[in-house]
Scaffold this motif. Structure first.
Motif, mmCIF file in Angstrom:
data_model
loop_
_atom_site.group_PDB
_atom_site.id
_atom_site.type_symbol
_atom_site.label_atom_id
_atom_site.label_comp_id
_atom_site.label_asym_id
_atom_site.label_seq_id
_atom_site.Cartn_x
_atom_site.Cartn_y
_atom_site.Cartn_z
ATOM 1 N N ALA A 1 -8.130 10.741 3.570
ATOM 2 C CA ALA A 1 -9.307 9.874 3.410
ATOM 3 C C ALA A 1 -9.389 8.845 4.535
ATOM 4 C CB ALA A 1 -9.255 9.170 2.052
ATOM 5 N N GLY A 2 -8.240 8.320 4.939
ATOM 6 C CA GLY A 2 -8.217 7.323 6.010
ATOM 7 C C GLY A 2 -8.735 7.873 7.321
ATOM 8 N N TYR A 3 -8.296 9.078 7.684
ATOM 9 C CA TYR A 3 -8.786 9.672 8.934
ATOM 10 C C TYR A 3 -10.247 10.091 8.831
ATOM 11 C CZ TYR A 3 -4.480 9.443 11.548
ATOM 12 O OH TYR A 3 -3.389 8.980 12.234
ATOM 13 N N LEU A 4 -10.675 10.529 7.671
ATOM 14 C CA LEU A 4 -12.089 10.853 7.493
ATOM 15 C C LEU A 4 -12.935 9.603 7.761
ATOM 16 C CD1 LEU A 4 -14.401 12.757 6.643
ATOM 17 C CD2 LEU A 4 -13.919 12.104 4.276
ATOM 18 N N PHE A 5 -12.533 8.497 7.173
ATOM 19 C CA PHE A 5 -13.248 7.238 7.373
ATOM 20 C C PHE A 5 -13.166 6.785 8.837
ATOM 21 C CE2 PHE A 5 -13.148 2.583 7.638
ATOM 22 C CZ PHE A 5 -14.407 2.288 7.135
ATOM 23 N N TYR A 6 -11.967 6.803 9.408
ATOM 24 C CA TYR A 6 -11.766 6.325 10.776
ATOM 25 C C TYR A 6 -12.545 7.165 11.788
ATOM 26 C CZ TYR A 6 -9.418 4.361 14.836
ATOM 27 O OH TYR A 6 -9.151 3.737 16.031
ATOM 28 N N GLU A 7 -12.461 8.482 11.646
ATOM 29 C CA GLU A 7 -13.182 9.358 12.574
ATOM 30 C C GLU A 7 -14.691 9.201 12.424
ATOM 31 O OE1 GLU A 7 -11.714 13.403 12.328
ATOM 32 O OE2 GLU A 7 -9.649 12.668 12.361
ATOM 33 N N THR A 8 -15.158 8.995 11.206
ATOM 34 C CA THR A 8 -16.586 8.749 10.987
ATOM 35 C C THR A 8 -17.004 7.463 11.696
ATOM 36 O OG1 THR A 8 -16.543 9.920 8.873
ATOM 37 C CG2 THR A 8 -18.380 8.409 9.232
ATOM 38 N N MET A 9 -16.197 6.420 11.563
ATOM 39 C CA MET A 9 -16.523 5.141 12.220
ATOM 40 C C MET A 9 -16.503 5.285 13.744
ATOM 41 S SD MET A 9 -17.322 3.012 9.919
ATOM 42 C CE MET A 9 -17.980 4.379 8.996
ATOM 43 N N LEU A 10 -15.525 6.033 14.279
ATOM 44 C CA LEU A 10 -15.480 6.262 15.732
ATOM 45 C C LEU A 10 -16.738 6.985 16.206
ATOM 46 C CD1 LEU A 10 -11.809 7.357 16.595
ATOM 47 C CD2 LEU A 10 -12.939 5.201 17.162
ATOM 48 N N PHE B 1 1.190 8.026 23.650
ATOM 49 C CA PHE B 1 1.851 8.895 24.627
ATOM 50 C C PHE B 1 1.168 10.252 24.769
ATOM 51 C CE2 PHE B 1 6.029 6.603 23.395
ATOM 52 C CZ PHE B 1 5.718 5.549 24.239
ATOM 53 N N SER B 2 0.428 10.676 23.747
ATOM 54 C CA SER B 2 -0.233 11.986 23.779
ATOM 55 C C SER B 2 -1.678 11.918 24.265
ATOM 56 C CB SER B 2 -0.214 12.615 22.375
ATOM 57 O OG SER B 2 1.104 12.839 21.959
ATOM 58 N N GLY B 3 -2.150 10.739 24.606
ATOM 59 C CA GLY B 3 -3.506 10.611 25.127
ATOM 60 C C GLY B 3 -4.579 10.436 24.069
ATOM 61 N N TYR B 4 -4.194 10.109 22.853
ATOM 62 C CA TYR B 4 -5.151 9.864 21.780
ATOM 63 C C TYR B 4 -5.300 8.359 21.550
ATOM 64 C CZ TYR B 4 -4.952 14.826 20.527
ATOM 65 O OH TYR B 4 -5.035 16.191 20.535
ATOM 66 N N LEU B 5 -5.521 7.621 22.615
ATOM 67 C CA LEU B 5 -5.549 6.163 22.560
ATOM 68 C C LEU B 5 -6.584 5.627 21.580
ATOM 69 C CD1 LEU B 5 -4.136 3.729 23.712
ATOM 70 C CD2 LEU B 5 -5.822 3.661 25.535
ATOM 71 N N SER B 6 -7.724 6.302 21.469
ATOM 72 C CA SER B 6 -8.763 5.819 20.547
ATOM 73 C C SER B 6 -8.325 5.912 19.090
ATOM 74 C CB SER B 6 -10.071 6.589 20.745
ATOM 75 O OG SER B 6 -9.893 7.952 20.440
ATOM 76 N N PHE B 7 -7.286 6.692 18.807
ATOM 77 C CA PHE B 7 -6.785 6.830 17.439
ATOM 78 C C PHE B 7 -5.603 5.910 17.156
ATOM 79 C CE2 PHE B 7 -9.305 10.601 17.590
ATOM 80 C CZ PHE B 7 -9.664 10.826 16.272
ATOM 81 N N ALA B 8 -5.043 5.256 18.167
ATOM 82 C CA ALA B 8 -3.795 4.507 18.011
ATOM 83 C C ALA B 8 -3.870 3.437 16.918
ATOM 84 C CB ALA B 8 -3.374 3.893 19.343
ATOM 85 N N LEU B 9 -4.898 2.610 16.922
ATOM 86 C CA LEU B 9 -5.008 1.551 15.921
ATOM 87 C C LEU B 9 -5.188 2.138 14.518
ATOM 88 C CD1 LEU B 9 -5.146 -1.405 15.105
ATOM 89 C CD2 LEU B 9 -7.603 -1.344 15.610
ATOM 90 N N GLY B 10 -6.062 3.122 14.403
ATOM 91 C CA GLY B 10 -6.272 3.769 13.114
ATOM 92 C C GLY B 10 -5.001 4.421 12.608
ATOM 93 N N THR B 11 -4.280 5.087 13.496
ATOM 94 C CA THR B 11 -3.033 5.739 13.119
ATOM 95 C C THR B 11 -1.998 4.720 12.667
ATOM 96 O OG1 THR B 11 -3.391 7.681 14.498
ATOM 97 C CG2 THR B 11 -1.102 7.122 14.010
ATOM 98 N N LEU B 12 -1.889 3.614 13.381
ATOM 99 C CA LEU B 12 -0.953 2.561 12.981
ATOM 100 C C LEU B 12 -1.196 2.158 11.531
ATOM 101 C CD1 LEU B 12 1.160 0.290 13.570
ATOM 102 C CD2 LEU B 12 -0.779 -1.107 14.304
ATOM 103 N N ILE B 13 -2.433 1.893 11.197
ATOM 104 C CA ILE B 13 -2.775 1.428 9.848
ATOM 105 C C ILE B 13 -2.639 2.550 8.814
ATOM 106 C CG2 ILE B 13 -4.669 0.551 8.420
ATOM 107 C CD1 ILE B 13 -5.649 -0.869 11.077
ATOM 108 N N ILE B 14 -3.202 3.704 9.128
ATOM 109 C CA ILE B 14 -3.207 4.816 8.165
ATOM 110 C C ILE B 14 -1.790 5.305 7.864
ATOM 111 C CG2 ILE B 14 -3.915 7.233 7.821
ATOM 112 C CD1 ILE B 14 -6.496 6.418 9.486
ATOM 113 N N LYS B 15 -0.995 5.523 8.886
ATOM 114 C CA LYS B 15 0.370 6.036 8.657
ATOM 115 C C LYS B 15 1.260 4.971 8.022
ATOM 116 C CE LYS B 15 -0.450 10.067 10.470
ATOM 117 N NZ LYS B 15 -0.209 11.379 9.901
#
Length: 185
Positions: A123-132, A67-81
């Motif tokens: 750590a999860g977002y560090l990894f996810y953002e690096t992969m993106l 809903f906030s326009g961060y679609l590229s983070f949606a899958l990572g956020t689902l898993i990380i959170k």
């Protein structure tokens, strides 16, 4: 989930997690934002348990990204959170079991579970953002460096989440069903 009340509360917690993530946003220089949603993520795991809490936290946080326009983070956020909530819920329950469910064990469980869960989030977002960044064409070193810039802000967000969980837990604990789900009694 075995009972309808718990399912409804899980849906409500997912909605509250989404709203808390979206309503109050403090922008960061890395184009992310600090929000109170992590407090709800931790409470999802603590109140609903590792499985139900993971689902509620992951879905609510993912919807906030969509809903906030961060679609590229949606899958990572689902898993990380989801995993953040699961870790917090597991640690909380383990500490309460070891310390016989005392009041102090609740706070020790929230803080310890929160710290471990939020460290996973960082750590999860560090990894996810690096992969993106690598997928977008950046070299590994540049991708990691750019992603590492957000670590401090994610730590601040995690600390805010832990503080909110400690503040809100006693309020939720007054609800009879929540007390039963937390204590198992």
């Amino acid at each position: 989930m075995k009972d309808t009340k718990k399912l409804v509360v899980a849906a409500l917690m997912a909605a509250l997690t989404c709203a808390a993530t979206m309503v109050i946003k403090i922008p960061t220089p890395t184009f992310g934002y600090i929000h109170p949603g992590d407090g709800l993520v931790l409470l999802c795991g603590i109140v609903l348990g590792p499985v139900g809490g993971a689902l509620a936290a992951g879905i609510g946080s993912m919807l906030a990204d969509i809903f906030s326009g961060y679609l590229s983070f949606a899958l990572g956020t689902l898993i990380i959170k989801a995993l953040t909530a699961a870790i917090a819920g597991l640690v909380f329950r383990r500490i309460r079991a070891v310390r016989s469910g005392s009041t102090g064990s609740s706070y020790a469980g929230i803080i310890t579970g929160g710290v471990l869960g939020e460290l996973f989030m960082v750590a999860g977002y560090l990894f996810y953002e690096t992969m993106l960044a690598i997928i977008s064409g950046s070299a590994l070193a540049a991708a990691f460096t750019a992603s590492a810039a957000g670590v401090l802000f994610n730590i601040v967000q995690g600390v805010v989440g832990i503080v909110l969980a400690v503040i809100l837990f006693p309020v939720l604990y007054q609800i009879p069903n929540v007390r039963v789900w937390v204590t198992g009694k």
